[in-house]
Design an enzyme around this catalytic site. Structure first.
Site, PDB file in Angstrom:
ATOM      1  N   ILE A  29       0.897  -1.228   0.090  1.00 30.18           N
ATOM      2  CA  ILE A  29      -0.063  -0.051  -0.030  1.00 30.18           C
ATOM      3  C   ILE A  29       1.001   1.095  -0.067  1.00 30.18           C
ATOM      4  CG2 ILE A  29      -1.977  -1.010   1.229  1.00 30.18           C
ATOM      5  CD1 ILE A  29      -1.157   0.015   3.823  1.00 30.18           C
ATOM      6  N   SER A  30       0.363   2.259  -0.557  1.00 29.11           N
ATOM      7  CA  SER A  30       1.264   3.356  -0.471  1.00 29.11           C
ATOM      8  C   SER A  30       1.349   4.409   0.774  1.00 29.11           C
ATOM      9  CB  SER A  30       0.629   4.443  -1.670  1.00 29.11           C
ATOM     10  OG  SER A  30       0.693   3.723  -2.985  1.00 29.11           O
ATOM     11  N   THR A  31       0.402   4.562   1.343  1.00 25.60           N
ATOM     12  CA  THR A  31       0.232   5.101   2.585  1.00 25.60           C
ATOM     13  C   THR A  31      -0.330   4.542   3.886  1.00 25.60           C
ATOM     14  OG1 THR A  31      -1.967   6.154   2.459  1.00 25.60           O
ATOM     15  CG2 THR A  31      -0.225   7.198   1.252  1.00 25.60           C
TER      16      THR A  31
END
Length: 182
Positions: free
Chosen positions: A8-10
């Site tokens: 996931i990015s964040t």
């Protein structure tokens, strides 16, 4: 052995969807990252790549979870082919053991990169249009020119303490020194 990789990015996002899909696909071990795909150093991906042995399969939920650029993806797939390791993407139904899977992998990778380029171009065009209308990006200045003149005169008069000047202007000590120093 099926090895899964989820990213996931964040921290605001959740891995649950990817983890469920990878578990359902039969992955015995799943490595995870919370990092932007543009970062080349991803600890979970590094661990997954170290763990992979000849004949193993790396499984991802979607192609963009593995890499952000076509170049990154192609380098990884070429590395897998040399070792030999199989790659599978669940959402795109890509399986690099088949010639069709290899073709689809290259097409989807090119389309993903094209989409990112289009988004970048739109963003830049929007920023240029805003600048043409006189709007500048970034954080607004803490003090306007009148407040800077007041701060300078109060500071130079030495009749007020730094804390008093900061309270009058509603700024921090560092901000005051930044503007008085200019």
């Amino acid at each position: 052995m099926l090895i899964g990789y989820a990213r996931i990015s964040t921290a605001d996002q959740t891995l649950d969807l990817q983890l469920d899909a990878l578990t359902k696909a039969g992955c015995e071990k799943i490595y995870k990252d919370t990092a932007s795909g543009s970062k080349t150093e991803r600890e979970g991906l590094g661990q997954a790549l170290e763990h992979l042995r000849t004949g193993d399969t790396l499984v991802v939920w979607r192609l963009d979870r593995l890499g952000r650029t076509l170049k990154q993806l192609i380098e990884l797939i070429n590395d897998f082919n040399a070792r030999p390791i199989v790659f599978k993407s669940l959402q795109e139904n890509i399986d690099t053991t088949t010639s069709g899977g290899k073709l689809v992998f290259h097409i989807f990778g090119a389309l993903a990169e094209f989409e990112r380029d289009i988004i970048r171009e739109r963003t830049n065009a929007g920023l240029q249009a805003a600048r043409a209308r006189g709007r500048l990006g970034g954080r607004p200045k803490a003090l306007n020119p009148k407040q800077i003149a007041l701060a300078t005169s109060l500071y130079e008069s030495q009749e007020h303490s730094i804390q008093d000047i900061c309270t009058i202007l509603g700024v921090s000590r560092g901000t005051l020194y930044k503007y008085v120093g200019e």
